[in-house]
Write a protein that holds these residues in place. Structure first.
Motif, short mmCIF file in Angstrom:
data_model
loop_
_atom_site.label_atom_id
_atom_site.label_comp_id
_atom_site.label_asym_id
_atom_site.label_seq_id
_atom_site.Cartn_x
_atom_site.Cartn_y
_atom_site.Cartn_z
N LYS A 208 0.88 -1.18 0.09
CA LYS A 208 0.06 0.06 0.03
C LYS A 208 0.68 1.12 0.11
O LYS A 208 0.46 2.22 -0.61
N GLU A 209 1.82 1.27 0.86
CA GLU A 209 2.86 2.50 0.87
C GLU A 209 3.43 2.63 -0.55
O GLU A 209 3.74 3.78 -1.01
N ALA A 210 3.95 1.60 -1.05
CA ALA A 210 4.73 1.63 -2.26
C ALA A 210 3.99 2.11 -3.17
O ALA A 210 4.23 3.02 -4.23
N LEU A 211 2.55 1.80 -3.36
CA LEU A 211 2.05 2.07 -4.37
C LEU A 211 1.55 3.73 -4.24
O LEU A 211 1.47 4.47 -5.06
N THR A 212 1.12 4.29 -3.06
CA THR A 212 0.72 5.51 -2.50
C THR A 212 1.63 6.48 -3.01
O THR A 212 1.56 7.50 -3.59
N GLY A 213 3.00 6.00 -2.66
CA GLY A 213 4.21 6.74 -2.76
C GLY A 213 4.77 7.10 -4.20
O GLY A 213 5.63 7.92 -4.54
N ASN A 214 4.10 6.04 -4.85
CA ASN A 214 4.67 6.05 -6.50
C ASN A 214 3.61 6.27 -7.61
O ASN A 214 3.72 5.86 -8.54
N GLN A 215 2.42 6.84 -7.09
CA GLN A 215 1.28 6.86 -7.88
C GLN A 215 1.49 7.33 -9.41
O GLN A 215 1.17 6.67 -10.40
N GLU A 216 2.00 8.51 -9.49
CA GLU A 216 2.63 9.15 -10.67
C GLU A 216 3.41 8.27 -11.55
O GLU A 216 3.01 8.23 -12.63
N ALA A 217 4.26 7.78 -10.83
CA ALA A 217 5.45 7.06 -11.63
C ALA A 217 4.81 5.70 -12.01
O ALA A 217 5.22 5.14 -13.22
N VAL A 218 3.79 5.12 -11.43
CA VAL A 218 3.45 3.79 -11.73
C VAL A 218 2.32 4.11 -13.06
O VAL A 218 2.41 3.38 -13.72
N LYS A 219 1.53 5.11 -13.00
CA LYS A 219 0.79 5.53 -13.99
C LYS A 219 1.44 5.77 -15.30
O LYS A 219 1.26 5.56 -16.36
N GLN A 220 2.80 6.47 -15.12
CA GLN A 220 3.52 6.78 -16.21
C GLN A 220 4.06 5.53 -16.81
O GLN A 220 4.20 5.25 -18.01
N GLN A 221 4.70 4.67 -15.92
CA GLN A 221 5.27 3.25 -16.47
C GLN A 221 3.98 2.49 -16.99
O GLN A 221 4.44 1.86 -17.98
N GLU A 222 2.67 2.56 -16.71
CA GLU A 222 1.65 1.78 -17.40
C GLU A 222 1.35 2.30 -18.83
O GLU A 222 1.21 1.77 -19.65
N GLU A 223 1.71 3.69 -18.89
CA GLU A 223 1.50 4.35 -20.20
C GLU A 223 2.86 3.75 -21.16
O GLU A 223 2.49 3.48 -22.36
N PHE A 224 3.91 3.91 -20.43
CA PHE A 224 4.91 3.45 -21.41
C PHE A 224 5.08 1.92 -21.70
O PHE A 224 5.37 1.23 -22.71
N ALA A 225 4.28 0.98 -20.70
CA ALA A 225 4.04 -0.28 -21.05
C ALA A 225 3.14 -0.70 -21.80
O ALA A 225 3.33 -1.96 -22.37
N SER A 226 2.27 0.33 -22.20
CA SER A 226 1.05 -0.21 -23.07
C SER A 226 1.54 -0.16 -24.60
O SER A 226 2.28 0.47 -24.95
N LEU A 227 1.21 -1.23 -25.33
CA LEU A 227 1.48 -1.28 -26.54
C LEU A 227 0.59 -0.24 -27.64
O LEU A 227 -0.68 -0.39 -27.48
N ARG A 228 1.11 0.12 -28.76
CA ARG A 228 0.43 0.96 -29.69
C ARG A 228 0.43 -0.03 -31.03
O ARG A 228 1.23 -0.84 -31.14
N ARG A 229 -0.80 -0.30 -31.49
CA ARG A 229 -1.00 -1.01 -32.51
C ARG A 229 -1.47 -0.22 -33.81
O ARG A 229 -2.15 -0.85 -34.65
N ASP A 230 -1.36 0.99 -33.85
CA ASP A 230 -1.87 1.98 -34.89
C ASP A 230 -0.77 2.37 -35.84
O ASP A 230 -1.07 3.39 -36.64
N CYS A 231 0.41 1.74 -35.95
CA CYS A 231 1.44 1.93 -36.80
C CYS A 231 1.07 1.72 -38.21
O CYS A 231 0.82 0.57 -38.43
N ASP A 232 1.09 2.46 -39.12
CA ASP A 232 0.46 2.55 -40.53
C ASP A 232 1.90 1.86 -41.53
O ASP A 232 2.32 2.74 -42.24
#
Length: 850
Positions: A208-232
């Motif tokens: 809980k502490e790890a998640l609370t203290g790193n919320q922005e970083a975790v969400k940024q990491q989720e964005e980075f970890a997501s794949l894009r499939r729209d490359c033409d």
């Protein structure tokens, strides 16, 4: 129509892996890989993708350095070679190579292709589908191998669908959360956003502490970890690779990389031997003479011995498999005998073997897993492959990689070779790691903590698990029935208060009812709707009866599912629950309990506390319960050396009222209930490094008022302020916080460039020494009580440990003696500047004794 085999290579990630350490060097390694693919005729069509200059996941990190320049040269060399071979080279502005591959895989699959992706990026696991496979390079002892992931393997390994893995990769970052925990969280809450909406429901304080203290970083990491499939990008994959082109590659002047099977040294497994013959086993056992040093693992499953592993040296590692006269009982007896006469035996997970080894505290046994935990408490796992990687610089297959989810007993029947390797690895790593672990413990000044607290604790925890605690089935059923009635009543009241019927358990529907239709102010809008997390609702509860009812409803439904319904599954034939108590889970050193978790019982409502009524002593016994009074505040007083706080405790009066009197400058007898409540919040908040924001939220006051409270507190107890500031400074300098007994808690967040992570790190640096010291004290107390009961020949036993509390099942004629012994041993577990106060009570249920 025949499906074409289309191979898409992630050039950027493969090149980075080769360049930064895999046993294939840079462009040459990738060249050799492509050759292998073509020679094996795995590819009808092949293309290689690279990061664009703006999207390189690695390039920015190495900009303007020699390393970056070297990597660039390797990439240029590889591109030129591919172009000369007429192999398509792909990149597109704004896209990473993984995104290009994911986009192409989707398109080619739709056009009847069997797709093989080769990449060093785990994020591409999200692209795996029915006709899309991913191979990722892994380093084994023999060299480079490729692990092939299908949809089925991803489901088996992660327990999730491929498209859910972005959340796993976001959570399993630099904040001390591993894959196993990340998968569990995503399975339960489905995505990162929903986890944060329900953050208060997470049982582990560390997570809980790890998640609370790193919320922005975790969400940024989720964005980075997501794949894009729209490359033409489109490919003409109808043009297949001809044999002449393969020969062209073979003729090129590249030095081959080392691949498995080419010039290998004898493998580690060549020293592993299966033993099923009694006479052979006895010959080996004779080698384990007086004073020998060895690695040992007794494999225990379902309360039975499945195998025994002994490692005597690099080339002598044996797996004894029960067969004929080589019975499980014989192996257990031999293992116990060897442990008792050996000069030193190193094992993994000693507690799980004690039911058969029957060792005592004076046995020269070393638990490598517990040692690994002490040295790095932020890891999720301390299995043999983890220790091998950390201390032997050896990458070896895990149990899952060798035998999957199969039991050892079954694996020995169906896949003996891999099962034997797995079992032998345990004792091999244990033996090889011992000296390195011991030296590290000495170097980090944690050898005393390990040998005097953690190792003896293993035996006390085993005794407690073995004893178990009795649960009255009928009383549990009655409790469940009462809960269900109360839950139904709350549902109706919530519908009346809100004016409509809806699914209370749906965050989306609940958010719409509260914030759209009831127009309650203060709603937090997220991508999936309004947040209905506990912290949001708790602020609204005092002014909105419906919200208060919803919080009660949540508590009771959790009690019902987790305890009223859940506990029954754990009651054994002896009518007792034999739970599991873990000492290698929390970063602060606290003991945690699982199967079931008895340390997280909701107590917000009376019905929550009443679950303790179902826990009862056996006939002829009573419960004796004792817990420490304000142990963390007392530890703070001692460790800070603040004389005023020490004196306040020595007055043996209400510490919160004394603090209120001193902070608000009013006579003690004139302190108001509100002032005492506020002082109490500051007292406990200081222990957890509370900020003015956190205090203002907790007390529903302005941040300015909260800041003034904290300032006044530090003016009153200046030694505490100096102490906490010094803790943060020392942790920044050393990289870890340390308890009074030498327990270290790494705080990597203090070096983060992210403000929220650094703030979290500062709170950890302040809290860990206090909470870690309190955890050590309860462990010492537990060891002392357990040993004293046995030494005095009493039949009474510890049956439960919850945070700062010990519960003993005492025989009727021993109650008075046990009550005195319990209080005495707990009080003297540590010598502090303020006394440790213990309150002991007797009762006929856990509820009555509490």
């Amino acid at each position: 129509m025949n499906r074409k085999n289309i191979v898409l290579v992630d050039g950027s990630s493969m090149l980075r892996n080769a360049f930064f350490g895999l046993p294939s060097n840079g462009a040459r390694g990738i060249q050799n890989l492509i050759l292998k693919l073509l020679e094996s005729k795995e590819a009808d069509f092949l293309a290689v993708a690279f990061d664009s200059k703006t999207e390189g996941s690695c390039k920015e990190m190495y900009k303007n350095t020699a390393v970056y320049e070297g990597l660039l040269k390797e990439e240029e060399r590889l591109r030129e070679a591919l172009v000369s071979l007429d192999i398509p080279v792909l990149d597109k502005e704004g896209y990473a190579s993984a995104d290009i591959l994911a986009s192409l895989a989707k398109r080619c699959q739709e056009e009847e292709g069997e797709i093989l992706l080769l990449s060093g990026e785990r994020k591409l696991l999200q692209a795996v589908e029915e006709h899309v496979t991913l191979k990722i390079p892994v380093v084994k002892e023999g060299g480079l191998e490729f692990k092939s992931y299908s949809v089925e393997l991803i489901r088996e390994e992660f327990g999730l669908e491929p498209e859910s893995l972005a959340g796993v990769f976001a959570l399993a970052g630099d904040w001390g959360i591993g894959d196993k925990t990340a998968c569990q969280l995503i399975r339960e809450y489905h995505n990162v956003e929903n986890i944060y909406d329900h953050i208060e429901e997470i049982g582990s304080q560390r997570i809980k502490e790890a998640l609370t203290g790193n919320q922005e970083a975790v969400k940024q990491q989720e964005e980075f970890a997501s794949l894009r499939r729209d490359c033409d990008i489109h490919l003409d994959y109808t043009k297949t690779i001809e044999q002449a082109e393969i020969q062209k590659i073979i003729d090129m002047d590249f030095v081959p990389a080392v691949f498995p099977g080419e010039g290998e040294e004898p493998s580690l497994e060549s020293g592993f031997h299966a033993v099923t013959d009694l006479s052979e086993a006895e010959t080996i056992f004779l080698k384990c003479g007086e004073g020998c040093r060895l690695g040992l693992q007794l494999v225990v499953e379902d309360k039975a011995v499945s195998a025994l592993s002994l490692c005597l040296s690099e080339t002598e590692c044996y797996c004894f498999i029960p067969a004929g006269e080589l019975s499980p009982q014989y192996l257990a007896e031999k293992a116990e005998e060897i442990c008792k006469r050996a000069g030193r035996t190193t094992v993994l997970h000693l507690k799980s073997q004690l039911a058969f080894l029957k060792l005592t505290l004076d046995s020269p046994v070393f638990d490598a897993g517990v040692a690994g935990y002490l040295l790095d408490p932020l890891k999720d796992s301390y299995e043999y492959n983890d220790l091998a990687e950390d201390y032997l610089d050896l990458s070896i297959p895990s149990k899952t990689e060798l035998i999957g989810k199969s039991s050892f007993k079954r694996a020995l029947e169906e896949n003996r070779e891999k099962a034997v390797s797995c079992i032998c690895y345990m004792s091999y790593v244990a033996l090889k790691c011992h000296d390195l672990l011991h030296e590290s413990l000495v170097k980090e000044s944690m050898d005393k903590l390990f040998y005097e607290i953690e190792m003896p604790l293993i035996y006390s925890l085993f005794h407690m698990e073995e004893a178990g605690i009795r649960v009255e089935r009928e009383r549990l059923k009655e409790y469940g029935d009462r809960l269900k009635v109360r839950i139904a009543e709350l549902e109706q009241k919530i519908y009346e208060e809100t004016g409509e019927t809806f699914n209370i358990n749906s965050p989306k529907q609940l958010g719409e009812v509260l914030f759209d239709r009831m127009k309650i102010p203060g709603g937090k809008k997220t991508k999936t709707g309004y947040s209905t997390a506990a912290d949001v609702l708790e602020k609204l509860a005092p002014d909105w009866p419906a919200v208060n009812l919803i919080l009660d409803y949540r508590q009771l439904t959790k009690l019902n599912s987790t305890y009223a319904d859940g506990l029954a599954a754990y009651i054994g034939p002896d009518e007792r629950i034999h739970g599991t108590f873990n000492q290698t889970i929390t970063a602060t050193g606290r003991i945690s309990s699982t199967e079931p978790n008895l340390q997280n019982i909701p107590v917000r409502v009376e019905l929550g506390r009443e679950i303790r009524k179902v826990f009862v002593p056996q006939e002829g016994c009573r419960f004796v319960d004792a817990d420490y009074s304000q142990i963390e505040l007392r530890v703070l007083a001692h460790m800070s050396g603040d004389q005023r706080l020490i004196d306040a405790y020595r007055q043996a009066e209400d510490i919160h009222a004394i603090t209120a009197s001193q902070v608000f400058h009013v006579p003690l007898n004139e302190v108001t209930p509100l002032q005492r409540r506020n002082a109490k919040a500051v007292n406990f908040g200081i222990v957890y490094g509370i900020s003015s924001f956190g205090l203002s939220e907790g007390l529903s006051i302005t941040r300015k008022e909260a800041s003034e409270y904290i300032s006044k507190y530090f003016e009153t107890y200046p030694g505490v302020k100096t102490f906490l500031d010094d803790l943060v400074s020392e942790a920044k300098e050393q990289g870890y916080a340390v308890s009074m007994f030498g327990r270290r808690r790494p705080v990597p967040e203090l070096k983060s460039l992210n403000f929220m992570q650094r703030s979290f790190g500062e709170r950890v640096a302040m809290n860990s020494p206090i909470q870690g010291t309190a955890a050590d004290i309860i462990k010492i107390a537990m060891i002392r009580v357990d040993n004293a009961l046995r030494k005095q020949g009493l039949k009474s036993r510890i049956v439960l440990q919850v945070h700062d509390e010990l519960l003993i099942e005492a025989y009727q004629n021993e109650v008075d003696k046990v009550k005195e012994l319990l209080a005495e041993e707990m009080k003297h577990a540590a010598n502090l500047a303020v006394s440790l106060e213990v309150e002991a009570n007797v009762g006929d249920s856990w509820f009555d004794a509490k």
